[in-house]
Scaffold this active site. Structure first.
Site, short mmCIF file in Angstrom:
data_model
loop_
_atom_site.label_atom_id
_atom_site.label_comp_id
_atom_site.label_asym_id
_atom_site.label_seq_id
_atom_site.Cartn_x
_atom_site.Cartn_y
_atom_site.Cartn_z
N ARG A 45 45.43 42.51 31.27
CA ARG A 45 45.52 43.97 31.39
C ARG A 45 44.09 44.50 31.57
O ARG A 45 43.15 44.01 30.94
CB ARG A 45 46.13 44.59 30.14
N HIS B 165 47.73 43.32 40.98
CA HIS B 165 48.63 42.97 39.88
C HIS B 165 49.80 42.09 40.38
O HIS B 165 50.96 42.43 40.20
CB HIS B 165 49.17 44.23 39.19
P1 NAP Z 1 51.91 35.23 24.66
O1 NAP Z 1 52.73 34.01 24.85
O2 NAP Z 1 52.34 36.27 23.68
O3 NAP Z 1 50.44 34.74 24.27
C1 NAP Z 1 49.47 35.60 23.80
C2 NAP Z 1 48.26 34.78 23.34
O4 NAP Z 1 47.19 35.68 22.99
C3 NAP Z 1 48.57 33.95 22.08
O5 NAP Z 1 47.90 32.72 22.16
C4 NAP Z 1 47.97 34.81 20.97
O6 NAP Z 1 47.54 34.11 19.83
C5 NAP Z 1 46.76 35.38 21.68
N1 NAP Z 1 46.30 36.60 21.00
C6 NAP Z 1 46.96 37.76 20.83
N2 NAP Z 1 46.21 38.64 20.13
C7 NAP Z 1 45.06 38.00 19.85
C8 NAP Z 1 43.91 38.35 19.13
N3 NAP Z 1 43.76 39.56 18.56
N4 NAP Z 1 42.91 37.45 19.02
C9 NAP Z 1 43.04 36.23 19.59
N5 NAP Z 1 44.12 35.82 20.29
C10 NAP Z 1 45.11 36.70 20.41
O7 NAP Z 1 51.71 35.99 26.05
P2 NAP Z 1 51.85 35.40 27.53
O8 NAP Z 1 53.26 35.28 27.93
O9 NAP Z 1 50.99 34.19 27.63
O10 NAP Z 1 51.21 36.61 28.38
C11 NAP Z 1 49.88 37.03 28.16
C12 NAP Z 1 49.62 38.35 28.89
O11 NAP Z 1 49.54 38.13 30.30
C13 NAP Z 1 50.73 39.39 28.77
O12 NAP Z 1 50.66 40.09 27.56
C14 NAP Z 1 50.47 40.30 29.96
O13 NAP Z 1 49.61 41.35 29.58
C15 NAP Z 1 49.74 39.39 30.94
N6 NAP Z 1 50.51 39.15 32.18
C16 NAP Z 1 49.97 39.51 33.37
C17 NAP Z 1 50.64 39.24 34.55
C18 NAP Z 1 50.04 39.56 35.88
O14 NAP Z 1 50.72 39.44 36.90
N7 NAP Z 1 48.80 39.92 35.96
C19 NAP Z 1 51.91 38.63 34.50
C20 NAP Z 1 52.44 38.29 33.26
C21 NAP Z 1 51.73 38.55 32.10
P3 NAP Z 1 48.59 33.27 18.94
O15 NAP Z 1 48.88 32.04 19.78
O16 NAP Z 1 47.85 32.96 17.71
O17 NAP Z 1 49.79 34.15 18.74
C1 GLV Z 2 53.18 41.59 34.12
O1 GLV Z 2 52.10 42.11 34.12
C2 GLV Z 2 53.87 41.20 32.95
O2 GLV Z 2 53.45 41.57 31.84
O3 GLV Z 2 54.90 40.49 33.07
#
Ligand code: NAP
Ligand code: GLV
Length: 306
Positions: A221, A269
């Site tokens: 983000r 994005h």
């Molecule tokens: P996820 O499975 O919830 O993983 C989040 C990771 O961040 C976990 O390892 C978590 O730690 C860590 N984290 C959260 N808060 C933290 C903090 N304060 N300090 C340190 N580590 C922290 O999420 P995901 O599915 O991988 O997705 C991640 C992000 O990608 C989404 O939230 C979204 O914003 C972004 N995204 C972008 C796109 C795009 O097209 N650009 C697409 C999809 C997603 P823990 O393992 O300890 O819980």
């Molecule tokens: C895209 O940004 C998502 O959070 O899936």
């Protein structure tokens, strides 16, 4: 069972058809003000009026991995908000990161410029050992990326809130470990959720801790990074480049300084897009499990923010 769909700006028909196919017998409809109360909602960035009106929901199913837009609304206490888990996004993220990483590491931008400007110049081949990659966030997407980059032979560090173990990745956890993680990183891949704890995390002080010649790849983000600090560190040559897929203001205004910077590559994005078939299959499967009283994964911890 009644299922309401609400994703302003999308064309609802293919989503409604997909939901009807995945949940035979369910009454599936698009939301507009005054729509009938539903049992389940399938949403992306719905308005507050939707949350206010739909007071009989048993669960809300987000058509994305990130829930920052969902958590900006007021929802009934205890209503489960559930995010997408991978659903075809992890492999897209891996492709994006490998492309961006290899472009910076192999200097393809410079070679393309040389080609256009008539130069024939062979630079010293890079060594992977001099290009350690740090992945911020080791969740569903970050862990897939960290594994893939480690598989190419780059040194890989990862940072998460709670301790994680990943083969081939040196992991760090918690705020106290962030400094060591940044100091060990040349290419920073940002895959953290946007929460109160992570907003503006990557400011001048933290970005300056990256190794000289560092690169920032933000796919999470825009508000995780202080954009003016990133530009300043690029202009001062502490950082060598950035690849950005997400921004504070989306769509990114046509005259935004990030668009004009020679060392910043941007995409709109698209790093990992929601795939309709995969996402609806996952959501329908979870709705049916939820209705049978079985546990489902991906429920958001509202206090934590992800
Ligand atoms: P996820 O499975 O919830 O993983 C989040 C990771 O961040 C976990 O390892 C978590 O730690 C860590 N984290 C959260 N808060 C933290 C903090 N304060 N300090 C340190 N580590 C922290 O999420 P995901 O599915 O991988 O997705 C991640 C992000 O990608 C989404 O939230 C979204 O914003 C972004 N995204 C972008 C796109 C795009 O097209 N650009 C697409 C999809 C997603 P823990 O393992 O300890 O819980
Ligand atoms: C895209 O940004 C998502 O959070 O899936």
């Amino acid at each position: 069972m009644r299922v309401v769909y609400c994703a302003p700006g999308s064309r609802p028909d293919p989503w409604l058809a997909g939901l009807r196919a995945a949940l035979p017998g369910a009454d599936v409809y698009d939301w507009s003000p005054g729509a009938a109360p539903a049992d389940h909602a399938v949403v992306w960035a719905p308005p507050q009026a939707f949350a206010d009106e739909q007071s009989s929901l048993r669960a809300v199913w987000n058509l994305g991995a990130g829930v920052d837009a969902l958590l900006r609304l007021r929802w009934r206490d205890g209503l489960p908000l559930v995010r997408l888990e991978d659903a075809g996004m992890a492999s897209q993220m891996v492709e994006y990161v490998l492309h961006a990483l290899l472009r910076h590491y192999r200097g393809f931008d410079a070679y393309e410029r040389d080609g256009r400007e008539g130069r024939w110049l062979q630079r010293r081949p890079p060594r992977r050992s001099e290009w350690p990659v740090g992945v911020l966030g080791l969740g569903v997407l970050g862990a897939a990326v960290a594994r893939a980059v480690a598989g190419l032979g780059f040194p890989v560090h990862g940072w998460s809130r709670t301790p994680r173990t990943l083969d081939g990745v040196k992991t760090h956890a918690g705020d106290a470990a962030l400094g060591d993680f940044l100091a060990a990183t040349r290419v920073l891949v940002v895959l953290l959720p946007l929460t109160d704890a992570t907003r503006n995390l990557l400011d001048r002080g933290r970005l300056a801790q990256l190794q000289r010649g560092g690169v920032v790849i933000n796919l999470a983000r825009g508000a995780l990074v202080v954009e003016s600090d990133l530009i300043a560190l690029l202009d001062e040559d502490h950082l060598a480049g950035a690849t950005l897929d997400v921004f504070r203001d989306e769509p990114l205004p046509a005259d935004h300084p990030l668009r004009r910077h020679a060392r910043i590559a941007i995409t709109p994005h698209i790093a990992a897009q929601t795939l309709r078939e995969d996402s609806l299959a996952q959501i329908a499967g979870k709705i049916l499990a939820f209705e049978r009283g079985e546990p489902v994964t991906g429920i958001i911890d509202r206090a934590r923010g992800y």
